[in-house]
Structures are given as C-alpha cells and as structure tokens.
Design an enzyme around this catalytic site. Structure first.
Site: not given
Ligand code: GAR
Length: 212
Positions: A94, A108, A110, A151, A181
C-alpha cells in the site's frame, strides 16, 4: 453503517466469508461498498459480481509511475466514502500516504500467528511452506491493523490451528483458512462495526458488547 472497501488479488475466499457473514447477520452494521482487485480475471471479482458489489481493477503494472498508481488507488478507495479498508489477500504494497490517511482504519488477514512467519516475502502459500519446513505443531491466522511496516500493526484477533502429520502446504493453507481466517476476519469486522475496538499505545483493546 460502516462502509467497507475490500482489496483482493486472487481467489477471494476471505471476501466470500465477509459477504456471507454480512448476509447471515454475523457482521452487523457494515456493508461492502466496493471491491478493488490488483489483478483482472481473478475469482474474487466473480464473487463480488455475483453478490452485486461494485468492482474496480487497479493494477500497479498498468501505471508507468508509482505516484499515478497511488493516486488511482487512493481515489478509488475515497470515492465511495470508505470507513474501513479490508485487505483480503491483497498482494500489492500500500502507498504510505494511504496508510497514514486511514490510520487504524485498514485491517489485514495474515495466514500465521504473527510474529511467526510474517514480514517481507511471507505471503500466501509461502507462509505454510515455511511453517512446515520449520516443523511447527501449531500455526494459525491473525487479523491486524495495517501500519507502515510489513505485518507489524496492532493485532486484533488470532486463532490457532493444528499442523497434522502428512500436511502439504496446500492442505495446511486450506485448514488455516477454514478453521481460522474465514472466522476471525468477519469477527474482527463485526467488532469494529460495533465500535468495540480501539487502539491504545500500539495495542488493541476490545470492549464489551453493549447490553441490549
Ligand atoms: C489468504 O490465505 C490470506 O491470509 C493470504 O492470502 C490468501 C488469500 O486467499 N494473505 C497473505 O498472505 C497476506 N500477507 P483468498 O484470496 O482466497 O482470500
């Protein structure tokens, strides 16, 4: 109503978890006003279209100058009157001016228990590859506010997930999404929309639910 703009780059399963939670009432007093993707033709955009949510594609690659990309991204976020920016698998860094403008209003998700397996280079499947390589027994996910570091912002919610024998990065990634998540991201949004989250001295304090 808290106006959410969700930023995505790929599959959009976390976006879907938010859409579902708004629809079934697990998120109250908030709604998605716009989805912004850093890539065209990703599944996250289909999910937004299916839910009738307005979308924009703003890809850094299509701008010669970073300043022009920054301006386009910021105005696409400002335009619908965004109250909270949700990074749901958004893989572009960003603009610092955006982070300053929306201080404590960007969250966010993570896919690890921060401060493990986070920071520069830790995203998506790489996080789970590294967790398996290190042999941890427990991993998980974290929702945090975004500051100018990587992060490093105040942690809102975390949930632990077991690593099991035979896990591959893909299997572990799916378990972390399903068990952590897709639960804690909607939960954090609902807490913020309910006015229960505040940042004090770099740490998050969660207040009690109002008596009804
Ligand atoms: C998710 O696992 C999220 O936590 C990760 O990318 C994936 C997106 O999945 N994000 C990161 O690694 C950020 N540092 P999605 O598009 O199916 O939600």
């Amino acid at each position: 109503m808290l106006k959410l703009t969700v930023l995505v780059s790929g599959g959009g399963t976390n976006l879907q978890a938010i859409i579902d939670a708004v629809n079934d009432g697990r998120i109250q007093n908030a709604g998605i006003v716009r989805v912004i993707s850093s890539k065209d033709n990703v599944k996250a955009l289909d999910r937004a279209h299916n839910a009738g949510i307005e979308t924009r594609v703003i890809s850094k690659r299509s701008f010669d100058l970073t300043e022009d990309f920054n301006r386009a991204l910021i105005s696409a976020i400002d335009e619908p009157g965004t109250d909270l920016i949700v990074l749901a698998g958004f893989l572009t860094v960003l603009p610092p001016e955006l982070v300053r403008k929306y201080e404590n209003r960007i969250i966010n998700i993570h896919p690890s228990l921060i401060p493990s397996f986070c920071g520069v280079g830790f995203y998506g499947l790489k996080v789970h590859e590294e967790a398996l390589r290190r042999g941890v027994r427990i991993t998980g996910a974290t929702v945090h506010f975004v500051d100018e570091g990587c992060d490093s912002g105040p942690i809102i919610l975390q949930k632990a997930v077991n690593v099991l024998p035979g896990d591959t990065p893909e299997i572990l990634q799916h378990r972390v999404m399903e068990e952590a998540e897709w639960k804690i991201l909607p939960e954090a949004i609902n807490l913020i929309a309910g006015g229960r989250v505040r940042v004090d001295n770099g740490k998050v304090l969660i207040g009690k639910a109002e008596e009804k």
